[in-house]
Design an enzyme around this catalytic site. Structure first.
Site, PDB file in Angstrom:
ATOM      1  CE  LYS A 115       9.914   1.371 -38.850  1.00 56.62           C
ATOM      2  NZ  LYS A 115      10.911   2.455 -38.668  1.00 56.62           N
ATOM      3  CE  LYS A 207       8.227   3.464 -27.930  1.00 55.94           C
ATOM      4  NZ  LYS A 207       9.611   3.024 -28.195  1.00 55.94           N
ATOM      5  CE  LYS A 210       8.903  10.991 -34.638  1.00 56.34           C
ATOM      6  NZ  LYS A 210      10.137  11.768 -34.894  1.00 56.34           N
TER       7      LYS A 210
END
Length: 348
Positions: A115, A207, A210
Site C-alpha cells: 500500500k 482477490k 472494495k
C-alpha cells in the site's frame, strides 16, 4: 452467550459496500460460529482512516456495515456487535502496544509495503501502525481464535508476538516459582477454508476488493438484480468449453464455478458435474440467478433494518456496553502491569 465457549473476534472496515468476498469469505462463516463460540464482531472504523477517506461518508458507511452484519444473520442476542471507535480502549491499548513494538516488526509487513508503494509520499504513520491497532483489537477481548484469510495471517502473527514476547514475557505477573505468567491471551488463527478467497470478476488471479477502482470487479451485497446480471454477463472468461476446478490456467473458471457452488447451495462436486460441458453463455445466467436469489433475503432484511434506525442504534449501544465491560478490564490489567497510576473509577 457463554463465557465457557472459545471467544472469537473479527471485523470489517466500513470502506465502501460489502461484497460477495466479505460475505462468503467472512460474514457467512461468522454466522455459523455463533453456535459454537462467544462471538465479538466490530465495524473497524478506526482502521478505515489509515488511508485517505471521505469524512462525509464514514458514519453512513459504518451504519450500513453494521446493518449488513445483522442482515446476513449476525444475531445481537448471541453476538456482541459494536463499532470499534465507540470503545476507547482500542486507541489506548494501541498506544501502549506502540511503545513496546519494535519499528522493524512493522516495516516488514507485506501489506504496508504494497500500500505504501501505491500512496507514495502520502503514506501515513497510521498505515504503518495498522497491525498494532489490529493487535489491540484482538488482545483486548482475550480472543482464543481469530478468523483470518491468508492475507491477514502475518498481522495475526504480529499480534501473537506482541502478546507473548513484548507483554507476557516482560510484564506478566510472576508465579510462585518466579516464572512469568500470561498477562494477555495469545490467540490462534482460525482459517476458514471454503469460500475464503473470492476473486475479482475482471481478473481471476486477484482477490475481490472494495478498493478496486473498477466497480465491475465485484458484486456488492446491495447490488440490485439487474446490476448483478450485468456484472456477471461482463465477467472475464476464457475461450474453453466447460467449467472446472483446479486448473491454474483457468482462474476465472475456478472462481466463477466456486461462486456458483456456494451461492446455489449445490456444493463443489455437484456444481462441477453440472457445468463440466456447459458453455459460458449457458452458465452465466445460472450464476446470475443463483446470486440474485442468495442475496434477496439479505437485501430484504437490510431494508427493514435501515427503515428503523432506532433499532440499529440500540443494537450498537448494547454491543458497546458489552464490549467495554471486557475491553476495560483488559486495559486496566495492562496499565497496572506497565506501572501506571490508577485513575478514578469511571461509570460505564
Amino acid at each position: 452467550m457463554s463465557s465457557t465457549r472459545p471467544r472469537v473476534l473479527s471485523g470489517v472496515q466500513p470502506t465502501g459496500a460489502l461484497h460477495l468476498g466479505n460475505w462468503l469469505g467472512a460474514i457467512r462463516n461468522w454466522v455459523d460460529l455463533q453456535d459454537s463460540h462467544d462471538t465479538f464482531f466490530c465495524v473497524v472504523d478506526l482502521h478505515a482512516i489509515t488511508v485517505p477517506h471521505d469524512p462525509a461518508r464514514l458514519a453512513e458507511d459504518t451504519r450500513s456495515t453494521a446493518a449488513l452484519y445483522l442482515a446476513c444473520g449476525i444475531d445481537p442476542q448471541r453476538s456482541t456487535v459494536f463499532v470499534q471507535s465507540h470503545v476507547g480502549a482500542h486507541s489506548e491499548l494501541c498506544w501502549l502496544l506502540n511503545c513496546l513494538t519494535p519499528l522493524n516488526w512493522l516495516e516488514r509487513m507485506i501489506q504496508f509495503k504494497e500500500k505504501a508503494l501505491k500512496q507514495g509520499s502520502d503514506v501515513s504513520a497510521g498505515l504503518l501502525d495498522y497491525p498494532v491497532l489490529m493487535a489491540a483489537d484482538i488482545l483486548l477481548y482475550d480472543a482464543d481464535q481469530v478468523p483470518v484469510g491468508e492475507d491477514q495471517k502475518q498481522h495475526l502473527e504480529l499480534a501473537r508476538d506482541i502478546a507473548q514476547q513484548r507483554l507476557n514475557a516482560r510484564f506478566g505477573p510472576k508465579g510462585p516459582d518466579g516464572e512469568r505468567m500470561p498477562l494477555l491471551k495469545v490467540p490462534e488463527p482460525l482459517i476458514l477454508k471454503e469460500g475464503a478467497r473470492v476473486m475479482s470478476l475482471t481478473d481471476g488471479r486477484s482477490k475481490m476488493s472494495k478498493s478496486d477502482p473498477n466497480e465491475a470487479s465485484r458484486i456488492t451485497l446491495l447490488d440490485p438484480p439487474e446490476l448483478i446480471t450485468k456484472k456477471i454477463k461482463r465477467a472475464k472468461t476464457d475461450p474453453q468449453l466447460g467449467l472446472e476446478f483446479g486448473n491454474p490456467e483457468r482462474p476465472e473458471a475456478d472462481n466463477l464455478l466456486g461462486l456458483y457452488a456456494l451461492l446455489s447451495g449445490r456444493g463443489r462436486e455437484a456444481a462441477a458435474a453440472e457445468c463440466a460441458s456447459m458453455g459460458w453463455g449457458s452458465f452465466k445466467p445460472l450464476l446470475a440467478e443463483a446470486t440474485v436469489e442468495a442475496l434477496r433475503p439479505v437485501q430484504q432484511r437490510y431494508a427493514e433494518l435501515r427503515s428503523d434506525p432506532g433499532r440499529l442504534d440500540q443494537v450498537l449501544a448494547e454491543g458497546q456496553a458489552r464490549a467495554e465491560a471486557v475491553a476495560d478490564d483488559t486495559l486496566a490489567r495492562v496499565r497496572q502491569a506497565l506501572g501506571f497510576l490508577p485513575g478514578p473509577a469511571r461509570n460505564r
